[in-house]
Design a protein around this motif. Structure first.
Motif, PDB file in Angstrom:
ATOM      1  N   PHE A 232       0.804  -1.215   0.000  1.00 24.25           N
ATOM      2  CA  PHE A 232       0.000   0.000   0.000  1.00 24.25           C
ATOM      3  C   PHE A 232       0.839   1.268   0.000  1.00 24.25           C
ATOM      4  N   ALA A 233       2.073   1.183   0.456  1.00 22.94           N
ATOM      5  CA  ALA A 233       2.943   2.361   0.432  1.00 22.94           C
ATOM      6  C   ALA A 233       3.134   2.822  -1.009  1.00 22.94           C
ATOM      7  N   GLY A 234       2.794   4.054  -1.287  1.00 22.55           N
ATOM      8  CA  GLY A 234       2.928   4.599  -2.632  1.00 22.55           C
ATOM      9  C   GLY A 234       1.681   4.489  -3.474  1.00 22.55           C
ATOM     10  N   SER A 235       0.654   3.806  -2.965  1.00 24.55           N
ATOM     11  CA  SER A 235      -0.551   3.612  -3.770  1.00 24.55           C
ATOM     12  C   SER A 235      -1.308   4.917  -3.988  1.00 24.55           C
ATOM     13  N   ASP A 236      -1.297   5.817  -2.984  1.00 24.09           N
ATOM     14  CA  ASP A 236      -2.008   7.089  -3.141  1.00 24.09           C
ATOM     15  C   ASP A 236      -1.422   7.912  -4.276  1.00 24.09           C
ATOM     16  N   SER A 237      -0.089   8.004  -4.313  1.00 20.64           N
ATOM     17  CA  SER A 237       0.541   8.788  -5.376  1.00 20.64           C
ATOM     18  C   SER A 237       0.359   8.114  -6.730  1.00 20.64           C
ATOM     19  N   LEU A 238       0.349   6.788  -6.733  1.00 18.34           N
ATOM     20  CA  LEU A 238       0.118   6.056  -7.979  1.00 18.34           C
ATOM     21  C   LEU A 238      -1.257   6.385  -8.544  1.00 18.34           C
ATOM     22  N   LEU A 239      -2.271   6.274  -7.713  1.00 15.66           N
ATOM     23  CA  LEU A 239      -3.631   6.529  -8.182  1.00 15.66           C
ATOM     24  C   LEU A 239      -3.817   7.991  -8.546  1.00 15.66           C
ATOM     25  N   ALA A 240      -3.141   8.874  -7.820  1.00 14.42           N
ATOM     26  CA  ALA A 240      -3.243  10.299  -8.141  1.00 14.42           C
ATOM     27  C   ALA A 240      -2.624  10.618  -9.497  1.00 14.42           C
ATOM     28  N   SER A 241      -1.694   9.774  -9.943  1.00 17.11           N
ATOM     29  CA  SER A 241      -1.042  10.002 -11.233  1.00 17.11           C
ATOM     30  C   SER A 241      -1.837   9.446 -12.413  1.00 17.11           C
ATOM     31  N   ASN A 242      -2.938   8.780 -12.122  1.00 17.67           N
ATOM     32  CA  ASN A 242      -3.794   8.237 -13.178  1.00 17.67           C
ATOM     33  C   ASN A 242      -4.237   9.375 -14.091  1.00 17.67           C
ATOM     34  N   PRO A 243      -3.880   9.320 -15.378  1.00 18.34           N
ATOM     35  CA  PRO A 243      -4.176  10.458 -16.261  1.00 18.34           C
ATOM     36  C   PRO A 243      -5.643  10.569 -16.652  1.00 18.34           C
ATOM     37  N   VAL A 244      -6.401   9.481 -16.502  1.00 21.75           N
ATOM     38  CA  VAL A 244      -7.808   9.503 -16.916  1.00 21.75           C
ATOM     39  C   VAL A 244      -8.654   8.806 -15.850  1.00 21.75           C
ATOM     40  N   PRO A 245      -8.864   9.451 -14.700  1.00 22.59           N
ATOM     41  CA  PRO A 245      -9.653   8.819 -13.635  1.00 22.59           C
ATOM     42  C   PRO A 245     -11.094   8.594 -14.064  1.00 22.59           C
ATOM     43  N   ALA A 246     -11.745   7.665 -13.407  1.00 26.25           N
ATOM     44  CA  ALA A 246     -13.127   7.338 -13.737  1.00 26.25           C
ATOM     45  C   ALA A 246     -14.038   8.532 -13.496  1.00 26.25           C
ATOM     46  N   PRO A 247     -15.012   8.750 -14.368  1.00 28.01           N
ATOM     47  CA  PRO A 247     -15.958   9.852 -14.137  1.00 28.01           C
ATOM     48  C   PRO A 247     -16.772   9.581 -12.886  1.00 28.01           C
ATOM     49  N   PRO A 248     -17.092  10.628 -12.128  1.00 35.81           N
ATOM     50  CA  PRO A 248     -17.860  10.420 -10.893  1.00 35.81           C
ATOM     51  C   PRO A 248     -19.303  10.026 -11.191  1.00 35.81           C
ATOM     52  N   VAL A 249     -19.925   9.418 -10.210  1.00 38.80           N
ATOM     53  CA  VAL A 249     -21.328   9.054 -10.364  1.00 38.80           C
ATOM     54  C   VAL A 249     -22.169  10.326 -10.446  1.00 38.80           C
ATOM     55  N   VAL A 250     -23.147  10.319 -11.323  1.00 36.29           N
ATOM     56  CA  VAL A 250     -24.066  11.448 -11.470  1.00 36.29           C
ATOM     57  C   VAL A 250     -25.416  11.005 -10.937  1.00 36.29           C
TER      58      VAL A 250
END
Length: 307
Positions: free
Chosen positions: A136-154
Protein backbone atom coordinates in the motif's frame (compact mmCIF):
# COMPACT_ATOMS: atom_id res chain seq x y z
CA UNK A 1 -18.94 -11.62 23.60
CA UNK A 2 -16.35 -8.95 22.87
CA UNK A 3 -12.90 -8.64 21.37
CA UNK A 4 -9.92 -7.77 23.54
CA UNK A 5 -10.37 -4.04 22.92
CA UNK A 6 -13.33 -1.96 23.93
CA UNK A 7 -15.62 -1.51 20.98
CA UNK A 8 -18.23 -3.40 19.02
CA UNK A 9 -19.75 -6.45 20.61
CA UNK A 10 -18.99 -9.52 18.52
CA UNK A 11 -22.03 -11.48 17.50
CA UNK A 12 -20.94 -13.89 14.77
CA UNK A 13 -24.21 -15.70 14.11
CA UNK A 14 -25.75 -13.52 11.45
CA UNK A 15 -26.73 -10.02 10.45
CA UNK A 16 -29.06 -8.03 12.64
CA UNK A 17 -29.94 -4.53 13.63
CA UNK A 18 -28.19 -4.66 17.00
CA UNK A 19 -24.63 -3.30 17.26
CA UNK A 20 -22.37 -6.24 16.52
CA UNK A 21 -19.59 -7.57 14.39
CA UNK A 22 -21.59 -9.39 11.76
CA UNK A 23 -20.39 -12.89 11.00
CA UNK A 24 -22.38 -14.49 8.22
CA UNK A 25 -22.79 -18.23 8.63
CA UNK A 26 -22.95 -19.39 5.00
CA UNK A 27 -22.86 -23.15 5.43
CA UNK A 28 -21.33 -26.05 7.23
CA UNK A 29 -19.02 -28.49 5.57
CA UNK A 30 -17.64 -31.49 7.38
CA UNK A 31 -13.97 -30.97 6.59
CA UNK A 32 -12.58 -27.44 6.69
CA UNK A 33 -13.48 -24.04 8.14
CA UNK A 34 -12.75 -20.92 6.13
CA UNK A 35 -13.26 -17.26 7.03
CA UNK A 36 -13.76 -14.68 4.30
CA UNK A 37 -12.95 -10.98 4.81
CA UNK A 38 -14.00 -8.26 2.38
CA UNK A 39 -11.95 -5.35 1.14
CA UNK A 40 -12.07 -1.82 2.53
CA UNK A 41 -15.63 -0.50 2.60
CA UNK A 42 -17.06 -3.94 1.81
CA UNK A 43 -19.09 -6.43 3.79
CA UNK A 44 -19.38 -10.20 3.93
CA UNK A 45 -22.22 -9.90 1.41
CA UNK A 46 -19.66 -9.45 -1.35
CA UNK A 47 -19.22 -13.22 -1.10
CA UNK A 48 -22.95 -13.98 -1.42
CA UNK A 49 -22.42 -15.55 -4.86
CA UNK A 50 -19.18 -17.35 -4.04
CA UNK A 51 -19.75 -18.72 -0.53
CA UNK A 52 -22.75 -20.98 -1.25
CA UNK A 53 -20.74 -22.76 -3.93
CA UNK A 54 -18.12 -23.74 -1.35
CA UNK A 55 -20.49 -24.72 1.45
CA UNK A 56 -20.74 -28.32 0.25
CA UNK A 57 -17.09 -28.88 1.18
CA UNK A 58 -16.27 -26.20 3.74
CA UNK A 59 -17.70 -24.42 6.72
CA UNK A 60 -17.72 -20.86 5.41
CA UNK A 61 -17.86 -17.75 7.58
CA UNK A 62 -18.09 -14.28 6.07
CA UNK A 63 -16.80 -11.66 8.50
CA UNK A 64 -17.76 -7.99 8.27
CA UNK A 65 -15.18 -5.89 10.13
CA UNK A 66 -16.06 -3.24 12.70
CA UNK A 67 -17.25 0.05 11.24
CA UNK A 68 -18.65 -1.70 8.16
CA UNK A 69 -22.12 -2.80 7.16
CA UNK A 70 -24.13 -4.38 9.99
CA UNK A 71 -21.17 -4.26 12.37
CA UNK A 72 -21.30 -1.43 14.86
CA UNK A 73 -18.99 1.54 14.77
CA UNK A 74 -16.39 1.72 17.51
CA UNK A 75 -16.73 4.55 20.00
CA UNK A 76 -12.93 4.65 20.16
CA UNK A 77 -11.75 5.21 16.59
CA UNK A 78 -8.16 4.37 17.55
CA UNK A 79 -9.29 0.71 17.51
CA UNK A 80 -9.57 0.78 13.72
CA UNK A 81 -6.17 -0.86 13.35
CA UNK A 82 -4.81 -4.11 11.99
CA UNK A 83 -4.02 -5.42 15.47
CA UNK A 84 -7.58 -4.91 16.68
CA UNK A 85 -9.10 -6.22 13.44
CA UNK A 86 -7.00 -9.37 13.83
CA UNK A 87 -8.26 -9.77 17.38
CA UNK A 88 -11.81 -9.43 16.06
CA UNK A 89 -11.19 -12.32 13.68
CA UNK A 90 -9.84 -14.39 16.55
CA UNK A 91 -12.96 -13.61 18.59
CA UNK A 92 -15.21 -14.75 15.74
CA UNK A 93 -13.31 -18.03 15.43
CA UNK A 94 -13.46 -18.51 19.19
CA UNK A 95 -17.21 -17.98 19.17
CA UNK A 96 -17.60 -20.86 16.73
CA UNK A 97 -15.22 -23.07 18.69
CA UNK A 98 -12.68 -23.07 15.86
CA UNK A 99 -9.11 -23.61 16.98
CA UNK A 100 -7.83 -23.39 13.39
CA UNK A 101 -9.17 -22.06 10.12
CA UNK A 102 -8.14 -20.92 6.69
CA UNK A 103 -8.55 -17.21 5.98
CA UNK A 104 -9.36 -15.54 2.68
CA UNK A 105 -8.94 -11.80 2.28
CA UNK A 106 -9.78 -9.42 -0.55
CA UNK A 107 -7.78 -6.24 -1.11
CA UNK A 108 -6.83 -4.60 2.21
CA UNK A 109 -8.05 -7.69 4.08
CA UNK A 110 -4.79 -9.26 2.92
CA UNK A 111 -3.10 -7.09 5.55
CA UNK A 112 -5.56 -8.32 8.20
CA UNK A 113 -5.11 -12.02 7.51
CA UNK A 114 -1.33 -11.57 7.41
CA UNK A 115 -1.37 -9.84 10.79
CA UNK A 116 -3.56 -12.62 12.19
CA UNK A 117 -1.21 -15.31 10.85
CA UNK A 118 1.81 -13.49 12.28
CA UNK A 119 0.27 -13.25 15.75
CA UNK A 120 -1.44 -16.65 15.92
CA UNK A 121 0.37 -18.95 13.47
CA UNK A 122 -0.95 -22.06 15.22
CA UNK A 123 -4.51 -21.06 14.35
CA UNK A 124 -4.04 -20.77 10.60
CA UNK A 125 -4.43 -23.61 8.13
CA UNK A 126 -4.00 -21.65 4.89
CA UNK A 127 -4.18 -18.09 3.59
CA UNK A 128 -5.68 -16.85 0.34
CA UNK A 129 -5.08 -13.34 -0.99
CA UNK A 130 -7.71 -12.20 -3.50
CA UNK A 131 -5.97 -9.37 -5.37
CA UNK A 132 -4.44 -8.59 -2.00
CA UNK A 133 -0.73 -9.35 -2.44
CA UNK A 134 0.26 -5.81 -3.34
CA UNK A 135 1.71 -3.25 -0.96
CA UNK A 136 0.00 0.00 0.00
CA UNK A 137 2.94 2.36 0.43
CA UNK A 138 2.93 4.60 -2.63
CA UNK A 139 -0.55 3.61 -3.77
CA UNK A 140 -2.01 7.09 -3.14
CA UNK A 141 0.54 8.79 -5.38
CA UNK A 142 0.12 6.06 -7.98
CA UNK A 143 -3.63 6.53 -8.18
CA UNK A 144 -3.24 10.30 -8.14
CA UNK A 145 -1.04 10.00 -11.23
CA UNK A 146 -3.79 8.24 -13.18
CA UNK A 147 -4.18 10.46 -16.26
CA UNK A 148 -7.81 9.50 -16.92
CA UNK A 149 -9.65 8.82 -13.63
CA UNK A 150 -13.13 7.34 -13.74
CA UNK A 151 -15.96 9.85 -14.14
CA UNK A 152 -17.86 10.42 -10.89
CA UNK A 153 -21.33 9.05 -10.36
CA UNK A 154 -24.07 11.45 -11.47
CA UNK A 155 -27.06 11.20 -9.18
CA UNK A 156 -30.45 12.62 -10.15
CA UNK A 157 -31.21 16.05 -8.71
CA UNK A 158 -34.76 14.93 -8.17
CA UNK A 159 -36.44 11.59 -7.93
CA UNK A 160 -36.98 8.69 -5.60
CA UNK A 161 -34.51 6.67 -3.57
CA UNK A 162 -34.79 3.95 -6.22
CA UNK A 163 -33.78 6.49 -8.88
CA UNK A 164 -30.61 7.22 -6.92
CA UNK A 165 -29.82 3.52 -6.53
CA UNK A 166 -30.41 2.91 -10.23
CA UNK A 167 -28.02 5.74 -11.08
CA UNK A 168 -25.36 4.15 -8.88
CA UNK A 169 -25.90 0.73 -10.48
CA UNK A 170 -25.64 2.23 -13.96
CA UNK A 171 -22.43 4.03 -13.00
CA UNK A 172 -20.92 0.85 -11.60
CA UNK A 173 -21.77 -1.15 -14.70
CA UNK A 174 -20.76 1.55 -17.16
CA UNK A 175 -17.72 3.25 -15.63
CA UNK A 176 -16.25 1.09 -12.88
CA UNK A 177 -16.63 -2.62 -13.49
CA UNK A 178 -18.64 -3.26 -16.66
CA UNK A 179 -20.42 -6.01 -14.75
CA UNK A 180 -22.81 -6.43 -11.84
CA UNK A 181 -23.79 -9.34 -9.63
CA UNK A 182 -26.22 -10.23 -6.87
CA UNK A 183 -23.35 -10.07 -4.39
CA UNK A 184 -22.40 -6.57 -5.53
CA UNK A 185 -26.02 -5.53 -5.25
CA UNK A 186 -26.15 -6.77 -1.65
CA UNK A 187 -22.77 -5.32 -0.73
CA UNK A 188 -22.70 -2.06 -2.65
CA UNK A 189 -26.36 -1.05 -2.61
CA UNK A 190 -28.16 -2.70 0.29
CA UNK A 191 -25.44 -2.76 2.98
CA UNK A 192 -24.85 0.25 5.20
CA UNK A 193 -21.95 2.50 4.24
CA UNK A 194 -18.67 2.04 6.06
CA UNK A 195 -17.48 4.56 8.60
CA UNK A 196 -15.15 6.89 6.63
CA UNK A 197 -12.86 7.08 9.65
CA UNK A 198 -12.19 3.34 9.57
CA UNK A 199 -11.30 3.52 5.88
CA UNK A 200 -8.64 6.16 6.54
CA UNK A 201 -7.33 4.53 9.70
CA UNK A 202 -7.07 1.05 8.22
CA UNK A 203 -5.41 2.26 5.03
CA UNK A 204 -2.95 4.32 7.03
CA UNK A 205 -2.04 1.40 9.27
CA UNK A 206 -1.59 -0.94 6.31
CA UNK A 207 0.65 1.65 4.64
CA UNK A 208 2.82 2.21 7.72
CA UNK A 209 3.10 -1.48 8.52
CA UNK A 210 3.66 -3.61 5.39
CA UNK A 211 2.49 -7.21 5.55
CA UNK A 212 4.78 -9.39 7.67
CA UNK A 213 5.09 -12.16 5.10
CA UNK A 214 8.20 -13.62 6.71
CA UNK A 215 6.16 -14.40 9.83
CA UNK A 216 3.65 -16.46 7.82
CA UNK A 217 4.25 -20.19 8.13
CA UNK A 218 1.02 -21.48 6.59
CA UNK A 219 0.71 -22.23 2.87
CA UNK A 220 -0.50 -19.14 1.03
CA UNK A 221 -2.09 -18.58 -2.35
CA UNK A 222 -2.42 -15.20 -4.06
CA UNK A 223 -4.93 -14.86 -6.89
CA UNK A 224 -4.09 -11.48 -8.35
CA UNK A 225 -5.54 -9.40 -11.15
CA UNK A 226 -3.45 -8.69 -14.22
CA UNK A 227 -4.83 -5.34 -15.20
CA UNK A 228 -5.05 -4.60 -18.89
CA UNK A 229 -5.91 -1.06 -20.00
CA UNK A 230 -9.32 -2.31 -21.11
CA UNK A 231 -10.06 -3.67 -17.64
CA UNK A 232 -8.77 -0.68 -15.69
CA UNK A 233 -10.35 1.87 -18.04
CA UNK A 234 -13.70 0.36 -19.09
CA UNK A 235 -15.12 3.84 -19.65
CA UNK A 236 -12.67 4.60 -22.48
CA UNK A 237 -13.14 3.64 -26.10
CA UNK A 238 -9.77 3.02 -27.83
CA UNK A 239 -11.14 4.44 -31.09
CA UNK A 240 -13.32 7.30 -29.94
CA UNK A 241 -11.00 8.30 -27.10
CA UNK A 242 -7.69 7.51 -28.78
CA UNK A 243 -5.65 10.32 -27.16
CA UNK A 244 -6.86 9.51 -23.65
CA UNK A 245 -6.56 5.80 -24.33
CA UNK A 246 -2.89 6.21 -25.27
CA UNK A 247 -2.15 8.03 -21.99
CA UNK A 248 -4.13 5.50 -19.99
CA UNK A 249 -2.42 2.50 -21.58
CA UNK A 250 1.03 4.01 -21.00
CA UNK A 251 0.18 4.60 -17.32
CA UNK A 252 -1.13 1.06 -16.89
CA UNK A 253 1.98 -0.49 -18.41
CA UNK A 254 4.66 1.82 -17.01
CA UNK A 255 3.23 2.78 -13.60
CA UNK A 256 0.49 0.44 -12.47
CA UNK A 257 1.98 -2.92 -13.39
CA UNK A 258 5.49 -2.22 -12.02
CA UNK A 259 3.95 -1.07 -8.73
CA UNK A 260 1.86 -4.23 -8.38
CA UNK A 261 4.73 -6.44 -9.52
CA UNK A 262 6.92 -5.18 -6.67
CA UNK A 263 4.36 -6.33 -4.15
CA UNK A 264 3.83 -9.64 -5.92
CA UNK A 265 7.54 -10.34 -6.02
CA UNK A 266 7.84 -9.63 -2.30
CA UNK A 267 4.99 -12.02 -1.59
CA UNK A 268 6.67 -14.84 -3.50
CA UNK A 269 10.10 -14.05 -2.07
CA UNK A 270 9.13 -13.77 1.59
CA UNK A 271 6.46 -16.46 2.09
CA UNK A 272 8.19 -19.86 2.05
CA UNK A 273 5.00 -21.69 1.07
CA UNK A 274 3.56 -18.98 -1.15
CA UNK A 275 2.24 -19.27 -4.70
CA UNK A 276 0.91 -16.48 -6.87
CA UNK A 277 -1.18 -16.66 -10.02
CA UNK A 278 -2.36 -13.78 -12.17
CA UNK A 279 -5.63 -13.65 -14.09
CA UNK A 280 -6.83 -11.05 -16.57
CA UNK A 281 -9.36 -9.56 -14.22
CA UNK A 282 -10.86 -6.65 -12.40
CA UNK A 283 -10.02 -6.04 -8.74
CA UNK A 284 -12.99 -8.26 -7.83
CA UNK A 285 -11.20 -11.29 -9.21
CA UNK A 286 -13.48 -13.70 -7.35
CA UNK A 287 -16.49 -12.20 -9.17
CA UNK A 288 -14.94 -11.31 -12.51
CA UNK A 289 -13.23 -14.71 -12.76
CA UNK A 290 -15.51 -16.66 -10.44
CA UNK A 291 -15.18 -20.10 -12.03
CA UNK A 292 -11.38 -20.01 -12.05
CA UNK A 293 -11.27 -18.67 -8.50
CA UNK A 294 -13.61 -21.39 -7.25
CA UNK A 295 -11.47 -24.09 -8.82
CA UNK A 296 -8.32 -22.68 -7.20
CA UNK A 297 -10.01 -22.35 -3.81
CA UNK A 298 -11.37 -25.89 -3.84
CA UNK A 299 -7.99 -27.29 -4.81
CA UNK A 300 -5.94 -25.20 -2.37
CA UNK A 301 -8.23 -25.26 0.66
CA UNK A 302 -9.30 -28.88 0.39
CA UNK A 303 -8.09 -31.36 3.02
CA UNK A 304 -6.08 -33.28 0.46
CA UNK A 305 -4.03 -30.29 -0.64
CA UNK A 306 -0.29 -30.51 -0.11
CA UNK A 307 1.20 -28.49 2.71
Amino acid sequence: MQSGHAGPTLHPTGYGSSPCLAGLRRGYGSRCSTGFLAGSGGTAHIYDDLAPQLADRFRVLGITRRGHGASSHASDTTTYTLDVMAEDVRAVLDSFGLSRASLVGHSIAGAEITRFAARWPDRVERLVYLDAAHDFAGSDSLLASNPVPAPPVVLPARGTHDDTLNAYRAWGKRDLWRFWSDAMEADRVRAADADPIVLRMLAGDATKHPKEYRAVHAPALAISAFYTPAIWFPYLDPLQDSAQWSKAAEWAVNRLRPFLNMGHERFVREIPNGRLIELDSDHYVFIFREEHTLAELRDFLGPGAAR
